[in-house]
Design an enzyme around this catalytic site. Structure first.
Site, short mmCIF file in Angstrom:
data_model
loop_
_atom_site.label_atom_id
_atom_site.label_comp_id
_atom_site.label_asym_id
_atom_site.label_seq_id
_atom_site.Cartn_x
_atom_site.Cartn_y
_atom_site.Cartn_z
N HIS A 158 0.88 -1.19 0.00
CA HIS A 158 0.00 0.00 0.00
C HIS A 158 0.91 1.23 0.00
O HIS A 158 1.72 1.40 -0.91
CB HIS A 158 -0.94 -0.11 1.21
CG HIS A 158 -2.03 0.91 1.27
ND1 HIS A 158 -2.37 1.74 0.24
CD2 HIS A 158 -2.90 1.24 2.29
CE1 HIS A 158 -3.38 2.53 0.60
NE2 HIS A 158 -3.71 2.25 1.84
N HIS A 184 -2.06 -2.09 -10.19
CA HIS A 184 -3.01 -1.46 -9.27
C HIS A 184 -4.25 -2.34 -9.16
O HIS A 184 -4.64 -2.95 -10.15
CB HIS A 184 -3.39 -0.06 -9.78
CG HIS A 184 -4.02 0.76 -8.72
ND1 HIS A 184 -5.37 0.70 -8.44
CD2 HIS A 184 -3.48 1.61 -7.82
CE1 HIS A 184 -5.62 1.51 -7.42
NE2 HIS A 184 -4.50 2.06 -7.02
N ASP A 194 2.88 5.54 -6.76
CA ASP A 194 4.09 5.39 -5.94
C ASP A 194 5.36 5.35 -6.77
O ASP A 194 6.43 5.71 -6.27
CB ASP A 194 3.96 4.12 -5.08
CG ASP A 194 2.82 4.25 -4.11
OD1 ASP A 194 2.81 5.23 -3.36
OD2 ASP A 194 1.92 3.39 -4.11
C1 LIG Z 1 -1.45 -3.67 -6.55
C2 LIG Z 1 -1.36 -5.17 -6.85
C3 LIG Z 1 -1.55 -5.97 -5.55
C4 LIG Z 1 -2.45 -5.55 -7.83
O1 LIG Z 1 -2.33 -6.91 -8.10
P1 LIG Z 1 -3.24 -7.68 -9.17
O2 LIG Z 1 -4.61 -7.10 -9.16
O3 LIG Z 1 -3.07 -9.13 -8.95
O4 LIG Z 1 -2.58 -7.31 -10.53
P2 LIG Z 1 -2.96 -7.91 -11.96
O5 LIG Z 1 -4.16 -8.79 -11.87
O6 LIG Z 1 -3.01 -6.76 -12.90
O7 LIG Z 1 -1.69 -8.78 -12.30
C5 LIG Z 1 -1.43 -9.19 -13.64
C6 LIG Z 1 -0.12 -9.91 -13.66
O8 LIG Z 1 0.93 -8.98 -13.38
C7 LIG Z 1 1.66 -9.40 -12.24
N1 LIG Z 1 1.92 -8.22 -11.43
C8 LIG Z 1 1.03 -7.31 -10.98
N2 LIG Z 1 1.66 -6.35 -10.33
C9 LIG Z 1 2.98 -6.66 -10.35
C10 LIG Z 1 4.12 -6.04 -9.84
N3 LIG Z 1 4.02 -4.90 -9.15
N4 LIG Z 1 5.33 -6.61 -10.05
C11 LIG Z 1 5.44 -7.76 -10.74
N5 LIG Z 1 4.37 -8.40 -11.25
C12 LIG Z 1 3.16 -7.86 -11.06
C13 LIG Z 1 0.72 -10.37 -11.51
O9 LIG Z 1 1.48 -11.25 -10.71
C14 LIG Z 1 0.05 -11.04 -12.65
O10 LIG Z 1 1.01 -11.95 -13.23
P3 LIG Z 1 0.54 -13.32 -13.93
O11 LIG Z 1 -0.43 -12.92 -15.00
O12 LIG Z 1 1.82 -13.88 -14.42
O13 LIG Z 1 -0.10 -14.11 -12.81
C15 LIG Z 1 -0.01 -5.49 -7.46
O14 LIG Z 1 0.08 -4.86 -8.70
C16 LIG Z 1 1.14 -5.07 -6.56
O15 LIG Z 1 1.43 -5.76 -5.59
N6 LIG Z 1 1.87 -3.98 -6.92
C17 LIG Z 1 3.07 -3.60 -6.19
C18 LIG Z 1 2.76 -2.85 -4.92
C19 LIG Z 1 2.33 -1.44 -5.18
O16 LIG Z 1 2.92 -0.71 -5.96
N7 LIG Z 1 1.29 -1.04 -4.44
C20 LIG Z 1 0.76 0.29 -4.54
C21 LIG Z 1 -0.59 0.25 -5.17
S1 LIG Z 1 -1.18 1.94 -5.35
#
Ligand SMILES: CC(C)(COP(=O)(O)OP(=O)(O)OC[C@H]1O[C@@H](n2cnc3c(N)ncnc32)[C@H](O)[C@@H]1OP(=O)(O)O)[C@@H](O)C(=O)NCCC(=O)NCCS
Length: 373
Positions: free
Chosen positions: A220, A259, A310
């Site tokens: 977050h 996101h 971020d």
């Molecule tokens: C925010 C978050 C939890 C959303 O996750 P999510 O809804 O599962 O994301 P998606 O469904 O779009 O994921 C699609 C793919 O991209 C990958 N992915 C998503 N965010 C990623 C990241 N930050 N780094 C690497 N891989 C990522 C997922 O693992 C998934 O891979 P797969 O298709 O091989 O299984 C995730 O993007 C994350 O943890 N981001 C990093 C933390 C962050 O910046 N948080 C601030 C949010 S404002």
């Protein structure tokens, strides 16, 4: 078996709210019906906070009254003492949640959930969080805290208390825009936490303390600090693409990407990216901007993922001379406006929030004999 989603409750509507709306496909974010791009262009943090709290853009008289309330930035003795004692031992977000908790000891609105008390407490929190964060920073550097200056705007004063000197107009404006962009974002984890705590009848400070704890995690609010740590590790724009590919290969998380809602470019990141680019030219230090840009391009190519707020706040804060581990406390200082607006909305039509779980444990079992080993 259906695959586990990485975001729980994603897409589940749990409340009606008139505070913030998001179009995840078009990448549009609005506070009370105003596009954040317009707010970033024309508003100030003080005005945006008041918009969030009261629902309307204020008249110039109402804004002046609010600004004078916000100028009450001094800390109660207990809070100052807590910060001074924790400066050498507590991490910034640990200090923040502890120090904010002490604010309620002397809050006239303590324990109350009626609209006018909670509104006064909201103003108090918005006014005092910058003083808490900057006092901690000065103390841990072994410097005297810089007292708040009521004649300065919120952002001028924040940067002055942090650095001990007045920011340029451009720096103060960039900081103010970053604060506007972080002020609210619907039912994210920390805001939902605040509403859950408020829903029990606890007061606003209690809800904000819990929200600060929720914000601290790297999934977050902690993502801005975690993103800067990655950039520091990669070191140069040239080194960034191979490092990003290697992380993706190892299925590691890249902070500042993806996101739970947006399927387009995060509109907050669009604005911060522009500011970062401007600073990179001005400061003659393009490294942070270029590393961020190289990571953005590589992740988009390799994974089709967009950056979030971020990713681009990290380099902006770096250009503004903010220590990396204060990025998330800054986020909290800004977001307290959004948390407060949600808590006020929760109080206005309150019901305790108590969802259910699907039990997947053992079925009923006999308790073993009393002489079991
Ligand atoms: C925010 C978050 C939890 C959303 O996750 P999510 O809804 O599962 O994301 P998606 O469904 O779009 O994921 C699609 C793919 O991209 C990958 N992915 C998503 N965010 C990623 C990241 N930050 N780094 C690497 N891989 C990522 C997922 O693992 C998934 O891979 P797969 O298709 O091989 O299984 C995730 O993007 C994350 O943890 N981001 C990093 C933390 C962050 O910046 N948080 C601030 C949010 S404002």
């Amino acid at each position: 078996m259906t695959p586990k989603k990485s975001v729980q409750l994603s897409g589940v509507v749990v409340a009606e709210s008139a505070i913030c709306s998001i179009d995840p496909d078009e990448g549009v974010l609005m506070y009370r019906g105003y596009d954040i791009t317009d707010l970033a262009e024309h508003s100030t943090y003080e005005e945006t906070a008041l918009l969030l709290l009261d629902g309307e853009l204020p008249s110039s008289e109402a804004l002046s009254v609010f600004e004078s309330e916000l100028a009450d930035r001094g800390l109660p003795a207990k809070t100052a003492e807590t910060i001074d004692r924790s400066a050498g031992v507590a991490a910034p977000m640990e200090m923040l949640r502890t120090a904010v908790s002490t604010l309620s000891f002397s809050d006239p609105g303590r324990g109350n959930t009626d609209a006018s008390s909670a509104r006064r407490t909201a103003t108090r929190l918005i006014a005092k969080l910058p003083t808490i964060v900057t006092r901690y920073e000065r103390r841990r550097q072994g410097l005297e805290p810089v007292p708040p200056d009521p004649s300065l705007s919120y952002s001028e004063n924040f940067l002055t208390m942090l650095h001990g000197e007045h920011p340029s107009e451009r720096e103060a404006r960039a900081f103010d825009v970053a604060m506007i962009l972080h002020a609210e974002h619907e039912l994210n984890a920390s805001t939902f936490t605040a509403r859950i705590v408020a829903g029990t009848g606890a007061d606003l400070t209690a809800a904000v303390v819990a929200a600060i704890a929720a914000l601290s995690g790297p999934l977050h609010g902690g993502a801005n600090e975690a993103a800067m740590r990655m950039f520091e590790r990669w070191g140069t724009p040239e080194q960034t693409p191979p490092e990003v590919r290697a992380m993706l290969e190892r299925k590691e998380k890249l902070y500042g990407f993806g996101h739970p809602l947006y399927r387009a470019y995060d509109p907050r990141a669009v604005i911060l990216k522009r500011i970062s680019e401007e600073f990179s030219h001005e400061a003659g230090e393009p490294n942070w901007y270029e590393i961020t840009l190289a990571s953005e391009q590589t992740v988009l190519e390799e994974k089709g993922l967009y950056p979030n707020v971020d990713l681009w706040s990290a380099s902006v804060y770096r250009y503004l001379g903010v220590p990396t581990d204060l990025f998330t406390p800054l986020f909290a200082a800004s977001r307290v406006a959004g948390w407060s607006a949600h808590v006020l909305e929760q109080y206005a039509d309150n019901r305790i929030i108590r969802p259910s779980a699907e039990y997947v444990g053992e079925p009923r079992r006999e308790f073993p004999a009393p002489d079991r080993a």
